[in-house]
Design an enzyme around this catalytic site. Structure first.
Site, PDB file in Angstrom:
ATOM      1  N   ARG A 168       0.865  -1.174   0.000  1.00 34.05           N
ATOM      2  CA  ARG A 168       0.000   0.000   0.000  1.00 34.05           C
ATOM      3  C   ARG A 168       0.901   1.222   0.000  1.00 34.05           C
ATOM      4  O   ARG A 168       1.465   1.574   1.043  1.00 34.05           O
ATOM      5  CB  ARG A 168      -0.864  -0.044   1.256  1.00 34.05           C
ATOM      6  CG  ARG A 168      -2.000   0.941   1.308  1.00 34.05           C
ATOM      7  CD  ARG A 168      -2.556   1.006   2.735  1.00 34.05           C
ATOM      8  NE  ARG A 168      -1.718   1.848   3.562  1.00 34.05           N
ATOM      9  CZ  ARG A 168      -1.581   1.741   4.874  1.00 34.05           C
ATOM     10  NH1 ARG A 168      -2.206   0.797   5.528  1.00 34.05           N
ATOM     11  NH2 ARG A 168      -0.803   2.560   5.555  1.00 34.05           N
ATOM     12  N   TYR A 181       3.806   5.432  11.669  1.00 32.11           N
ATOM     13  CA  TYR A 181       4.126   4.039  11.979  1.00 32.11           C
ATOM     14  C   TYR A 181       5.036   3.329  10.984  1.00 32.11           C
ATOM     15  O   TYR A 181       5.372   2.180  11.192  1.00 32.11           O
ATOM     16  CB  TYR A 181       2.831   3.226  12.153  1.00 32.11           C
ATOM     17  CG  TYR A 181       1.843   3.301  11.002  1.00 32.11           C
ATOM     18  CD1 TYR A 181       2.016   2.526   9.863  1.00 32.11           C
ATOM     19  CD2 TYR A 181       0.745   4.159  11.058  1.00 32.11           C
ATOM     20  CE1 TYR A 181       1.120   2.592   8.813  1.00 32.11           C
ATOM     21  CE2 TYR A 181      -0.161   4.242  10.010  1.00 32.11           C
ATOM     22  CZ  TYR A 181       0.024   3.455   8.896  1.00 32.11           C
ATOM     23  OH  TYR A 181      -0.859   3.526   7.854  1.00 32.11           O
ATOM     24  N   HIS A 236      -3.593   4.428   4.622  1.00 32.56           N
ATOM     25  CA  HIS A 236      -4.692   3.457   4.716  1.00 32.56           C
ATOM     26  C   HIS A 236      -5.958   4.043   4.094  1.00 32.56           C
ATOM     27  O   HIS A 236      -6.609   3.425   3.265  1.00 32.56           O
ATOM     28  CB  HIS A 236      -4.933   3.071   6.169  1.00 32.56           C
ATOM     29  CG  HIS A 236      -6.169   2.256   6.353  1.00 32.56           C
ATOM     30  ND1 HIS A 236      -6.260   0.957   5.926  1.00 32.56           N
ATOM     31  CD2 HIS A 236      -7.364   2.561   6.894  1.00 32.56           C
ATOM     32  CE1 HIS A 236      -7.478   0.487   6.209  1.00 32.56           C
ATOM     33  NE2 HIS A 236      -8.163   1.445   6.789  1.00 32.56           N
TER      34      HIS A 236
HETATM   35  C1  LIG Z   1     -14.494  -5.892  12.117  1.00 31.78           C
HETATM   36  C2  LIG Z   1     -13.730  -4.662  11.827  1.00 31.78           C
HETATM   37  N1  LIG Z   1     -12.797  -4.263  12.700  1.00 31.78           N
HETATM   38  C3  LIG Z   1     -12.093  -3.125  12.480  1.00 31.78           C
HETATM   39  C4  LIG Z   1     -12.303  -2.374  11.355  1.00 31.78           C
HETATM   40  C5  LIG Z   1     -11.509  -1.077  11.127  1.00 31.78           C
HETATM   41  N2  LIG Z   1     -10.573  -1.254  10.027  1.00 31.78           N
HETATM   42  C6  LIG Z   1     -10.885  -0.845   8.778  1.00 31.78           C
HETATM   43  S1  LIG Z   1      -9.683  -1.242   7.667  1.00 31.78           S
HETATM   44  C7  LIG Z   1      -8.746  -1.967   8.864  1.00 31.78           C
HETATM   45  C8  LIG Z   1      -7.439  -2.603   8.469  1.00 31.78           C
HETATM   46  C9  LIG Z   1      -7.637  -3.646   7.414  1.00 31.78           C
HETATM   47  O1  LIG Z   1      -6.395  -4.172   7.028  1.00 31.78           O
HETATM   48  P1  LIG Z   1      -6.295  -5.224   5.848  1.00 31.78           P
HETATM   49  O2  LIG Z   1      -7.227  -6.335   6.059  1.00 31.78           O
HETATM   50  O3  LIG Z   1      -4.848  -5.562   5.702  1.00 31.78           O
HETATM   51  O4  LIG Z   1      -6.796  -4.462   4.547  1.00 31.78           O
HETATM   52  P2  LIG Z   1      -6.190  -3.146   3.863  1.00 31.78           P
HETATM   53  O5  LIG Z   1      -6.938  -1.990   4.437  1.00 31.78           O
HETATM   54  O6  LIG Z   1      -4.734  -3.113   4.153  1.00 31.78           O
HETATM   55  O7  LIG Z   1      -6.478  -3.274   2.415  1.00 31.78           O
HETATM   56  C10 LIG Z   1      -9.353  -1.874  10.106  1.00 31.78           C
HETATM   57  C11 LIG Z   1      -8.763  -2.365  11.352  1.00 31.78           C
HETATM   58  C12 LIG Z   1     -13.295  -2.829  10.467  1.00 31.78           C
HETATM   59  N3  LIG Z   1     -13.582  -2.161   9.352  1.00 31.78           N
HETATM   60  N4  LIG Z   1     -13.980  -3.968  10.724  1.00 31.78           N
END
Ligand SMILES: Cc1ncc(C[n+]2csc(CCOP(=O)(O)OP(=O)(O)O)c2C)c(N)n1
Ligand SMILES: Cc1ncc(C[n+]2csc(CCOP(=O)(O)OP(=O)(O)O)c2C)c(N)n1
Ligand SMILES: [Mg+2]
Ligand SMILES: [Mg+2]
Lengths: 385, 328, 385, 328
Positions: A279, A292, A283
């Site tokens: 990425r 971070y 985010h």
């Molecule tokens: C159940 C849940 N917990 C927390 C979140 C908050 N949240 C949104 S994106 C994210 C990180 C996701 O990381 P990843 O699965 O690696 O996907 P990326 O965003 O890197 O594509 C979090 C913790 C959420 N959307 N749903």
């Protein structure tokens, strides 16, 4: 017997060492330097047109992302989930799909949506706050964005089980045989739902490809928090194959995903594709990654840019001329224009309409609330307290 | 010419499920042990044998997985009917229920339907260990996008399960497990059932209104009998639908009687009684001779089964509350 | 590229074939015929006293189970979760524990409870409906029975993380170094919670042993519904070792669990032990297994009875005499008597006391409910409506 | 000699967490992104740097895992404080919360304590996408064994989080996220806070009582100001504690005013307002000039953010309800 014993198979032996560059198991067809390499299992003879098409798709996808990011900066979107750096993973996966295949996306699959023919403008509604997914999932076989991490992997598995019941798996008819692709991130792999999806898919041999974009981060948390071995190996413990592909290599991602989908369509069950990528942006537009992660890391990955390497390859092999780039540039500009103008023109939702959507038919209870609300709003017309 | 037969609630549900599966081949059953075993309560007995493993699906032991895959099947055009083995085991699926099942139609502005029925054997009184006697209805009723109904007798069981399955919105379908094999009733399969989302006066009366649903309907009827022998005439309403509520018959009754008691096995605090009481007070303010009183579980976790009957609302506690409404 | 490709590593190669008898990877030290065999990695020199002790433990555990089953039949218990056939798995695991190790059980770990010094009588309370676990978990480091499938595996992992923070892991002091054992069944392995526990344990390298009694059934569902490869291999995908042990062989279960616990105590992190066993009884006393499984299967497993094989071995090697069996018989009878008499004497809970337990200190709200209830009950004294 | 400083709610919570960690080294923070990032709202900013990775624990992305491991840590004698990233993401942990956190003390007959705090940024008004604006409090308040509190201002944030952490029962700690960085207030760290489980009259009045908590306290106060300019004198009570409820000040107030409106962002149906209304009606029956009216969300999923302000209770809807109580 208190001396430490070697307990079960040696993991390093079973899985090989984990390497930050993707390790020896990374499937690659195009190096970061734009050199075409070959793979004994996963290869594909790309025509010049195919290659130009994939390049065009990535450029337009990046344009969508850049444009939406700018719209957020200008206050037109509340937030935007950027895909910068993940174009190859998404276009490779998206182009491997057939029309009858169904996609279950996260909130970041703008490139896959584009491949499935969803008007990118439609993607903005959710982020602008005018809707929660403005497209019809059944029109393009592209599901609604899912925000609760991992939830869609179960939907994907259930949908695939539905395909099995509809007799569109393993018939041998390429226009009929279908599969599902479930997108999720490296962080999502820790959710119970995702692991349950693996179990259900394995148990029923469902035609689903679990496509994980390991972009190394789940907001501020590095991949090492979620797994201590390469993520694609998770699948092995559930009894189906896992493979790691260079997610910044659109050719490899295409070839591997295509094979995985074909396997599913033919009735050979689920598989797991880890697209090893990065990425490059934040985010979302509200995130500040400088808190971070080190800039070095970003610089390192910039050298592996998914678009650059294909550009170099196309140029070096004389597959494109200046006209191609000029045309594409114009097309991208047109896309930008479409998004900018279209975004501002997206109609705001009508509060009164919302009551219609809770159920397939409005209940008396909801109708009463709607009527009260209407009367309340009407009370402001004329005099106002 | 109608033929009737005497059936239990378990039988009524089983027959209703069978009928629904015959009527629409998109109907699928899913859950733990629903296949060969026919469910731990035997509600799905014989259905896998007759409809096959593709339509009566024994699932891995994971409730979120069951509901989550059902969402996917619904998106593909199926009508999954889920059995949650016991009330206390619905919680691992809570996220999929409240964030996905309940919201998909709204999220898609009505483009997508979620015709999923989640059957939950609920309530206590069977001498079970922890987590097997819960009454989780208020949590689902609080969630917009879900419909919640509770059957209380064999005949309703037969009709309501078919209506719920035929309905295009998700339905949480509560079955009073202590009644599964308790009383029999006469089923006439040729009758025309009332609509699903309606309450029903099950005993007419004029002195006070007693509201109940699921397992407490029987309690309320017994209380009314006892009261009658003392010359007090209670009207009993089986709410049947908890979301949406069908308040019209309730308002009509309370406006007549001026007094109302509601009883359920769930905790009083934020239970269905709170909502019903608040609505009655809003709509029947000038008719009320006393506040609506609530009879339910104390606000503690479900107790060890040896004393469950002291915790569950019973005839006496209902009558005590009725008495108290007369003290106002 | 539409021909089926071999996708990722060949599973059969990585994992070896699945076999109904446990397959080639099954660790065994005592065959069903009572023959002592040796294992290159997991072995242990058992003294005669140790062997007699393990035998005694299994016999007494079976007696507890038989007695409780009878108590249920006589209406003294509402239900009972039988362990018939799983004695070796539980005693092997239970005896491998040190006092400072902590156990997180399911509802069936009667043998482990016994090893941890919990009075078996205490186990009956839950099934009789007089309490929900009448022992103090911190007295014997034996947690309360957990009924929600899989929930305790996360508790175990968190407890193990607490041990890490207390500095009782990897110090080299055998009286100090501690570990946690998390019990669960084959069915439980499908729950999100269990898979999340694997992830947390791996991520933090927590000193926890995941001890799964694969008794082949989750009520009516066979193990094949939960996994299509041998279950112990699940662990590999999470990055820690898994091993399958003959769960009807108390010696092997002891040796393997001991090694796993030691590994955890030394700070080398989690591991997974699959005790391959069989539930010879019903799921619980309310279950009717004839509805879903063939008698043949049961007969087949009876030949592998965990107690019989050790008896044969003890006898054949002259490690026991008739006195031993007579004494044990008397002890078992005494245990039966203790349970029968004790069960009926278990005090019923006092409704009024229940209000005390909701919170550490009673709130005014609960006190008001208690008082109202007391007044209500008092109203029946004298006259009654 | 007291020194004071002006702080936001975010700052108050951050300071309170720091204080609690200094006071008791069994206090641990756990959650997604709470470490290096300091949480998506920066409530835990700087704490991992100062207390280390063993006490401020970035967790894998799994809410059930977070709460479930916290249960284990509590059993080992720790006092885990969990951050759920957004209200809508508490549901994957729902099973562990209602079946384990809430029940462990009861199950063990008080032998085991569960001093766990689950912090949930809740409510809407920040222009977010789906699942980021939920108000799940009623579901937790309905669950015996949990305590539920909501802070509404920076000073309460500072004190209440410390009190919740020091408390031996599990506390669901609700933080109105739209207030995190909104208004500042004067904190005097040497002051003595009121007990945690108490409501507070935040504006005295005599004509009607308005009840609020969390984000709607500000709305209620604004409504009271507007009403005052029209000569109507509203009393405003910040409930602060939702379970147990502290009804004494409410009853006292309603007995004086005879009229009551309660406002929250959660859905009206089975929301806190239902319970509060039912209790007031039970206890203040003869004092009520009008039914208790409820102002909250319509019974639909949280809408797209462009229209959220039309759905959230605002000054006008509160005043409208007050007006309606005067129409009785
Ligand atoms: C159940 C849940 N917990 C927390 C979140 C908050 N949240 C949104 S994106 C994210 C990180 C996701 O990381 P990843 O699965 O690696 O996907 P990326 O965003 O890197 O594509 C979090 C913790 C959420 N959307 N749903
Ligand atoms: C969350 C949850 N779902 C369902 C149940 C009902 N249930 C009790 S035991 C059981 C089967 C468990 O199988 P397994 O994990 O193999 O353990 P075993 O009973 O065979 O020892 C089921 C489905 C439960 N207790 N908890
Ligand atoms: Mg990621
Ligand atoms: Mg089992």
């Amino acid at each position: 017997m208190s001396d430490p014993v070697s307990f079960g198979p040696d993991l390093a032996e079973v899985f090989g060492p984990s390497q930050s560059d993707g390790g020896p198991d990374l499937v690659q067809l195009l190096t970061p330097e734009g050199e075409r390499v070959h793979h004994p299992e996963f290869d594909h003879d790309f025509s010049a047109e195919e290659l130009r098409g994939l390049y065009r798709d990535m450029v337009l996808t990046r344009r969508i992302d850049v444009e939406a990011t700018a719209l957020q900066r200008h206050g037109e979107l509340g937030i935007w989930a950027q895909l910068l750096g993940q174009e190859a993973a998404q276009i490779g996966a998206g182009r491997a799909l057939r029309p009858q295949d169904y996609v279950f996306p996260t909130y970041r699959e703008h490139g896959v949506a584009y491949c499935k023919g969803v008007d990118p403008l439609r993607l903005l509604g959710l982020f602008r706050g005018v809707d929660q997914g403005g497209w019809d999932p059944n029109e393009n076989n592209f599901g609604l964005y899912t925000i609760v991490i991992g939830a869609q992997t179960l939907h994907a598995t259930g949908y695939a089980m539905g395909m099995q019941r509809d007799g569109v798996v393993g018939t041998g008819d390429p226009d009929r045989d279908s599969a599902v692709i479930a997108h999720f991130g490296d962080g999502a792999s820790s959710q119970g739902d995702v692991n349950e999806a693996f179990i259900f898919a394995a148990s029923y041999n469902a035609p689903v490809v679990f496509f994980c974009q390991n972009n190394q981060w789940a907001i501020s948390e590095p991949i090492e928090r979620q797994t201590r071995i390469p993520l694609y190996q998770r699948a092995l413990g559930f009894g189906f194959p896992g493979i790691r592909v260079d997610g910044n290599d659109v050719l490899a991602t295409y070839a591997v995903t295509k094979a995985a989908l074909q396997r599913a369509r033919e009735g050979n069950g689920p598989s797991f594709v880890e697209a090893y990528t990065y990425r490059m942006g934040a985010h979302t537009t509200t995130d500040d990654p400088t808190r971070y992660r080190l800039n070095d890391e970003l610089e390192h990955w910039k050298l592996k840019d998914p678009i650059e390497r294909l550009k170099v390859y196309l140029r070096r092999n004389g597959l494109v001329d200046q006209q191609f780039f000029d045309d594409l540039d114009a097309e991208a500009k047109e896309m930008g224009h479409h998004l900018r103008e279209g975004c501002k023109a997206l109609p705001d939702p009508k509060p009164m309409d919302q009551f219609d959507y809770v159920f397939t038919e409005m209940t008396d209870e909801i109708a009463a609330q709607r009527d009260e609300f209407a009367a309340y709003l009407a009370s402001f017309e004329g005099s106002h307290s | 010419m109608s033929t009737t037969q005497k059936i239990t609630l378990a039988k009524g549900l089983n027959m209703g499920l069978r009928k629904a599966m015959e009527d629409d081949d998109k109907v699928l059953l899913m859950g733990e042990d629903v296949g060969k075993l026919g469910g731990v309560f035997r509600i799905t007995d014989g259905l896998q044998k007759d409809f096959g493993e593709d339509r009566v699906i024994d699932s891995p032991l994971a409730e979120s997985g069951i509901v989550g895959t059902a969402v996917g099947m619904a998106l593909r055009g199926y009508r999954p009917v889920i059995e949650i083995q016991f009330d206390g085991f619905v919680y691992p699926a809570y996220d999929q229920i409240v964030c996905q099942v309940a919201k998909y139609t709204y999220r898609s502005q009505g483009k997508v339907k979620m015709p999923i029925v989640i059957r939950i054997p609920f309530g206590g009184g069977i001498g079970a260990v922890e987590h097997h006697s819960e009454s989780p209805e208020a949590q689902f009723a609080h969630t917009p996008g879900l419909k919640v109904v509770a059957c209380s007798n064999p005949v309703d069981g037969y009709w309501m399960i078919q209506q719920a399955i035929a309905h295009d919105d998700p339905v949480i379908f509560l079955e009073p497990k202590r009644q599964y094999h308790a009383d029999k009733a006469e089923l006439d399969e040729t009758a025309t059932p009332e609509p699903l989302f309606t309450s029903r006066v099950v005993r007419a009366g004029s002195d006070a209104t007693v509201l109940a649903y699921g397992p407490t309907v029987k309690t309320a009827l017994k209380a009314a009998e006892a009261a009658a022998s003392e010359g007090r005439n209670l009207e009993v309403i089986d709410l049947r639908t908890l979301s949406p509520l069908d308040m019209a018959p309730v308002f009509e009754s309370v406006r007549r009687t001026g007094r109302c008691v509601i009883t359920h096995e769930a905790h009083v605090n934020l239970g269905m009684g709170a909502e019903v009481a608040a609505r009655i007070t809003e709509q029947c303010f000038y008719s009320l001779e006393a506040p609506v009183l609530r009879v339910g579980a104390f606000d503690m976790p479900y107790p060890p089964s040896r004393i469950e009957e002291e915790y569950l609302p019973d005839l006496d506690r209902v009558l005590d509350a009725v008495d108290r409404t007369f003290a106002f």
